[in-house]
Design a protein around this motif. Structure first.
Motif, mmCIF file in Angstrom:
data_model
loop_
_atom_site.group_PDB
_atom_site.id
_atom_site.type_symbol
_atom_site.label_atom_id
_atom_site.label_comp_id
_atom_site.label_asym_id
_atom_site.label_seq_id
_atom_site.Cartn_x
_atom_site.Cartn_y
_atom_site.Cartn_z
ATOM 1 N N ASP A 133 0.777 -1.239 0.000
ATOM 2 C CA ASP A 133 0.000 0.000 0.000
ATOM 3 C C ASP A 133 0.806 1.285 0.000
ATOM 4 O OD1 ASP A 133 -2.297 -1.517 0.045
ATOM 5 O OD2 ASP A 133 -2.444 -1.510 2.230
ATOM 6 N N LEU A 136 0.479 3.682 -2.880
ATOM 7 C CA LEU A 136 -0.847 4.244 -3.163
ATOM 8 C C LEU A 136 -1.002 5.645 -2.593
ATOM 9 C CD1 LEU A 136 -3.144 1.149 -2.439
ATOM 10 C CD2 LEU A 136 -2.392 2.002 -4.668
ATOM 11 N N GLN A 144 2.341 5.845 -7.505
ATOM 12 C CA GLN A 144 1.568 4.710 -7.988
ATOM 13 C C GLN A 144 2.224 4.061 -9.210
ATOM 14 O OE1 GLN A 144 -2.665 5.266 -8.320
ATOM 15 N NE2 GLN A 144 -2.737 6.651 -6.572
ATOM 16 N N HIS A 173 -6.257 -2.102 1.058
ATOM 17 C CA HIS A 173 -7.124 -1.313 0.167
ATOM 18 C C HIS A 173 -7.274 -2.061 -1.166
ATOM 19 C CE1 HIS A 173 -6.684 2.107 2.943
ATOM 20 N NE2 HIS A 173 -5.431 1.730 3.039
ATOM 21 N N HIS A 176 -8.956 -0.509 -4.161
ATOM 22 C CA HIS A 176 -8.397 0.714 -4.749
ATOM 23 C C HIS A 176 -8.306 0.556 -6.264
ATOM 24 C CE1 HIS A 176 -5.614 3.994 -5.632
ATOM 25 N NE2 HIS A 176 -5.793 4.438 -4.404
ATOM 26 N N SER A 177 -8.688 1.605 -6.990
ATOM 27 C CA SER A 177 -8.754 1.529 -8.449
ATOM 28 C C SER A 177 -7.410 1.167 -9.072
ATOM 29 C CB SER A 177 -9.263 2.855 -9.030
ATOM 30 O OG SER A 177 -8.406 3.930 -8.651
#
Length: 307
Positions: A133, A136, A144, A173, A176-177
């Motif tokens: 993560d 992110l 990213q 997450h 997360h997209s």
């Protein structure tokens, strides 16, 4: 690296921090102690909390040494090899561990990002990315992108020969997209999504960026120098009708490192020529400024990181 990224007191909330950097000290079990991964400072593990004297100290998070201990306990019949900067200071030991992996005998391999690329392990069929993560929520707009590249690179270690490969990603997450796109789309489509977001935010490669950095004995000195630079930049842009934007100055994401306070000023433009002219004019002005003793500054054009 290390056993855990943080040591804290469960009674009063004290956290072990480096005296020279604004960052937490990493807990190491081999050798036992606290270590700063930025300036190299080392301290012994405190027997009790320096603040409230409670002995109720605990670690947060996991490092390679802790993962190694857990796997050795769970899979005692198989060798567990840890490859990071601490375990491979001897080139001979690094070579020996790689030869053991290449032998094809069952083993568990733990490593930091240094394992993500440049190695061919035909017998590896499973790759696990632990705690994915961090990228992110990075302070760097490329966070990213860099996280995705690392995951793709380390995933490429699995199933490189005739055997199939599987990749597991641990995340708090998972919806997360970015993680969803990374796990379901070809990398080219994922990269296109990031580029669309960069275009909307007018970030590189759709603009051109430079960072003026300063470091001094106090944060005030760093910020005052960059504030003067920002005023000079604004005047030059107006005088020469240059489409240039300045953001800041602000403290750097790591505000203090090795006893010095750091700050930065972002200078950007949609036109490369305008940015180059602005920087040339600004450098000539800054060279004439008398700075406090010990203050250092630098200009980073097209910076690779924002920290």
């Amino acid at each position: 690296r290390g056993f855990a990224p943080l040591l804290h007191c469960l009674t009063c909330g004290w956290v072990a921090e480096c005296e020279h950097c604004l960052t937490q000290l990493t807990v190491h079990s081999q050798p036992r102690g606290l270590r700063c991964h930025h300036c190299g400072d080392r301290q012994s593990l405190p027997p009790a909390c320096p603040g409230c004297h409670s002995r109720d100290l605990s670690t947060v998070g996991v490092g390679t040494q802790q993962i190694e201990a857990a796997l050795q306990s769970r899979f005692a019949a198989y060798p567990v090899l840890r490859i990071d900067r601490d375990s491979t200071r001897s080139r001979q030991r690094f070579t020996t561990m790689l030869e053991q992996v290449q032998s094809g005998q069952p083993c568990l391999l733990i490593g930091t990002q240094m394992l993500a690329k440049g190695h061919h392990f035909p017998g590896i069929t499973l790759v696990v990315v632990i705690d994915a993560d961090a990228g992110l929520f990075s302070a760097d707009f490329r966070g990213q992108e860099q996280m995705a590249q690392t995951i793709v690179q380390v995933a490429g270690r699995a199933g490189r020969a005739e055997l199939g490969g599987e990749v597991l990603i641990q995340s708090r997450h998972a919806s997360h997209s970015t993680l969803q796109a990374l796990s379901t789309l070809p990398y080219a489509d994922f990269a296109r999504q990031l580029l669309d977001a960069r275009r909307e935010a007018e970030l590189p490669p759709f603009s051109h960026l430079a960072l003026l950095r300063s470091e001094a004995r106090s944060l005030t000195q760093s910020l005052e120098f960059l504030d003067q630079a920002a005023r000079l930049a604004a005047g030059l842009a107006s005088q020469h009708q240059l489409k240039v934007t300045c953001l800041g100055p602000v403290p750097s994401p790591m505000e203090k490192r090795a006893g010095r306070f750091r700050a930065q000023l972002s200078i950007s433009s949609s036109e490369r020529g305008a940015l180059q002219k602005q920087l040339a004019l600004l450098m000539a002005e800054l060279d004439q400024i008398k700075t406090p003793a010990g203050l250092r500054w630098s200009l980073d054009v097209d910076p690779l990181d924002m920290v």
